[in-house]
Motif scaffolding. Structure first.
Motif, PDB file in Angstrom:
ATOM      1  N   ASP A 150     -23.340  11.658 -21.805  1.00 44.85           N
ATOM      2  CA  ASP A 150     -22.276  11.328 -20.656  1.00 44.85           C
ATOM      3  C   ASP A 150     -21.883   9.833 -20.636  1.00 44.85           C
ATOM      4  O   ASP A 150     -21.050   9.493 -19.628  1.00 44.85           O
ATOM      5  CB  ASP A 150     -23.091  11.427 -19.309  1.00 44.85           C
ATOM      6  N   TYR A 151     -22.180   9.420 -21.295  1.00 45.99           N
ATOM      7  CA  TYR A 151     -21.750   7.502 -21.738  1.00 45.99           C
ATOM      8  C   TYR A 151     -20.417   7.508 -21.688  1.00 45.99           C
ATOM      9  O   TYR A 151     -19.847   6.742 -21.168  1.00 45.99           O
ATOM     10  CB  TYR A 151     -22.539   7.100 -22.968  1.00 45.99           C
ATOM     11  N   GLU A 160     -21.973  13.546 -30.679  1.00 40.73           N
ATOM     12  CA  GLU A 160     -21.623  14.459 -29.578  1.00 40.73           C
ATOM     13  C   GLU A 160     -21.451  15.669 -30.380  1.00 40.73           C
ATOM     14  O   GLU A 160     -21.621  16.075 -31.530  1.00 40.73           O
ATOM     15  CB  GLU A 160     -20.229  13.804 -29.086  1.00 40.73           C
ATOM     16  N   GLN A 202     -17.850   9.135 -20.138  1.00 39.65           N
ATOM     17  CA  GLN A 202     -17.216   9.217 -19.150  1.00 39.65           C
ATOM     18  C   GLN A 202     -17.490   8.061 -18.030  1.00 39.65           C
ATOM     19  O   GLN A 202     -16.724   7.550 -17.394  1.00 39.65           O
ATOM     20  CB  GLN A 202     -18.086  10.575 -18.153  1.00 39.65           C
ATOM     21  N   ARG A 203     -18.773   7.179 -18.322  1.00 45.87           N
ATOM     22  CA  ARG A 203     -18.912   6.180 -17.397  1.00 45.87           C
ATOM     23  C   ARG A 203     -18.162   5.108 -18.118  1.00 45.87           C
ATOM     24  O   ARG A 203     -17.572   4.210 -17.421  1.00 45.87           O
ATOM     25  CB  ARG A 203     -20.455   5.770 -17.593  1.00 45.87           C
ATOM     26  N   ASP A 253     -10.957   2.634 -16.400  1.00 45.81           N
ATOM     27  CA  ASP A 253      -9.992   3.068 -15.409  1.00 45.81           C
ATOM     28  C   ASP A 253      -9.883   2.046 -14.347  1.00 45.81           C
ATOM     29  O   ASP A 253      -8.863   1.530 -13.762  1.00 45.81           O
ATOM     30  CB  ASP A 253     -10.309   4.311 -14.845  1.00 45.81           C
ATOM     31  N   ALA A 311     -15.273   5.418 -19.613  1.00 46.61           N
ATOM     32  CA  ALA A 311     -13.861   5.699 -19.174  1.00 46.61           C
ATOM     33  C   ALA A 311     -13.627   5.427 -17.837  1.00 46.61           C
ATOM     34  O   ALA A 311     -12.723   4.721 -17.557  1.00 46.61           O
ATOM     35  CB  ALA A 311     -13.465   6.997 -19.560  1.00 46.61           C
ATOM     36  N   ARG A 312     -14.619   5.624 -17.021  1.00 46.68           N
ATOM     37  CA  ARG A 312     -14.700   5.169 -15.527  1.00 46.68           C
ATOM     38  C   ARG A 312     -14.301   3.655 -15.404  1.00 46.68           C
ATOM     39  O   ARG A 312     -13.605   3.207 -14.739  1.00 46.68           O
ATOM     40  CB  ARG A 312     -15.756   5.655 -14.734  1.00 46.68           C
TER      41      ARG A 312
END
Length: 272
Positions: free
Chosen positions: A151-152, A189, A154-155, A161, A157-158
């Motif tokens: 899940d890294y 992955e 996603q963090r 952003d 990328a957040r």
């Protein structure tokens, strides 16, 4: 630039011995000084350089009644760091004889210790030296760090952003402590794609090993946001010697300041 205060000429160490020590320190510090790979570095300006100009003033009472406007320039004093270590005189003699496996373990440990302290200061501050770290200064919300490295992205990328929403351009860098750095570079992955390559594509910048970092930090590398100023850059100095050991130290002076608080995001764990 004078380095006479290091008193190296008084040490029972030959020119070749000093080269061995300097090369070993440089190799270890190049690896561990992670913060310097992500911030703006200015200097070194020398041991006698005492303070960073902040370009600001504070009002003072008039020294001579009415009609005088008085102000004082504000500066950030440089802080000094020093770590002592010893080197065996017998090992130095063996190096002169051509030994290739000289034991410089104490120097290596000192280099890691002082580099970790510098990284920790840049990212998390040093209150006694009046230095505010990146994670203390940032005005952006933290992003929870996760133990499941799948899940890294996603963090990260957040975090990117959040920076883009503030008008902060890239490329971006990611600073990780040793445990999480190892996990990231070794993880894959689905399909066998390396996690580290996925993160580099999101960041468009490097992933940096930075001992002393708590959690992780995503930060802009556009320049001008995080300012490190070096007086005396890291150097080895001489203290004293006895029959068995030469007592040395690694020393530096520096300041650090955050010019743009919204240019970094801290990825925290639940207990950070």
């Amino acid at each position: 630039m004078s380095t006479n205060h290091l008193l190296r000429e008084l040490a029972p160490i030959t020119e070749a011995g000093w080269k061995l020590l300097d090369d070993e320190a440089r190799d270890r510090l190049t690896t561990t000084l992670g913060a310097r790979k992500l911030v703006d570095f200015a200097g070194p300006f020398g041991w006698d350089y005492s303070a960073t100009n902040l370009g600001r003033t504070e009002r003072l009472p008039s020294p001579d009644g009415e009609g005088i406007v008085a102000q004082r320039r504000r500066v950030l004093p440089l802080a000094e760091m020093r770590v002592d270590f010893t080197v065996s005189r017998a090992e130095l003699l063996d190096a002169e004889r051509g030994a290739a496996d000289v034991d410089l373990g104490n120097l290596d440990m000192a280099a890691v210790q002082i580099a970790s302290a510098e990284n920790r200061t840049v990212f998390h501050g040093w209150r006694q030296a009046n230095i505010t770290g990146i994670t203390q200064a940032t005005s952006l919300p933290t992003v929870p760090r996760v133990e499941n490295f799948s899940d890294y992205p996603q963090r990260v990328a957040r975090a990117v952003d959040l920076l883009l929403e503030e008008g902060i351009s890239g490329p971006f860098g990611l600073a990780l402590g040793p445990g999480h750095y190892t996990a990231v570079v070794q993880a894959t992955e689905r399909g066998g794609y390396l996690l580290s390559e996925h993160l580099r594509r999101i960041l468009e910048g490097p992933i940096v090993w930075a001992p002393g970092v708590q959690g992780a930090v995503v930060m802009s590398l556009r320049g001008g946001d995080f300012l490190f100023e070096s007086g005396q850059d890291l150097a080895i100095g001489y203290s004293h010697h006895d029959a068995d050991d030469v007592h040395l130290y690694l020393e530096q002076s520096f300041s650090f300041r955050v010019a743009t608080p919204e240019a970094a995001v801290h990825l925290t764990a639940g207990d950070d």
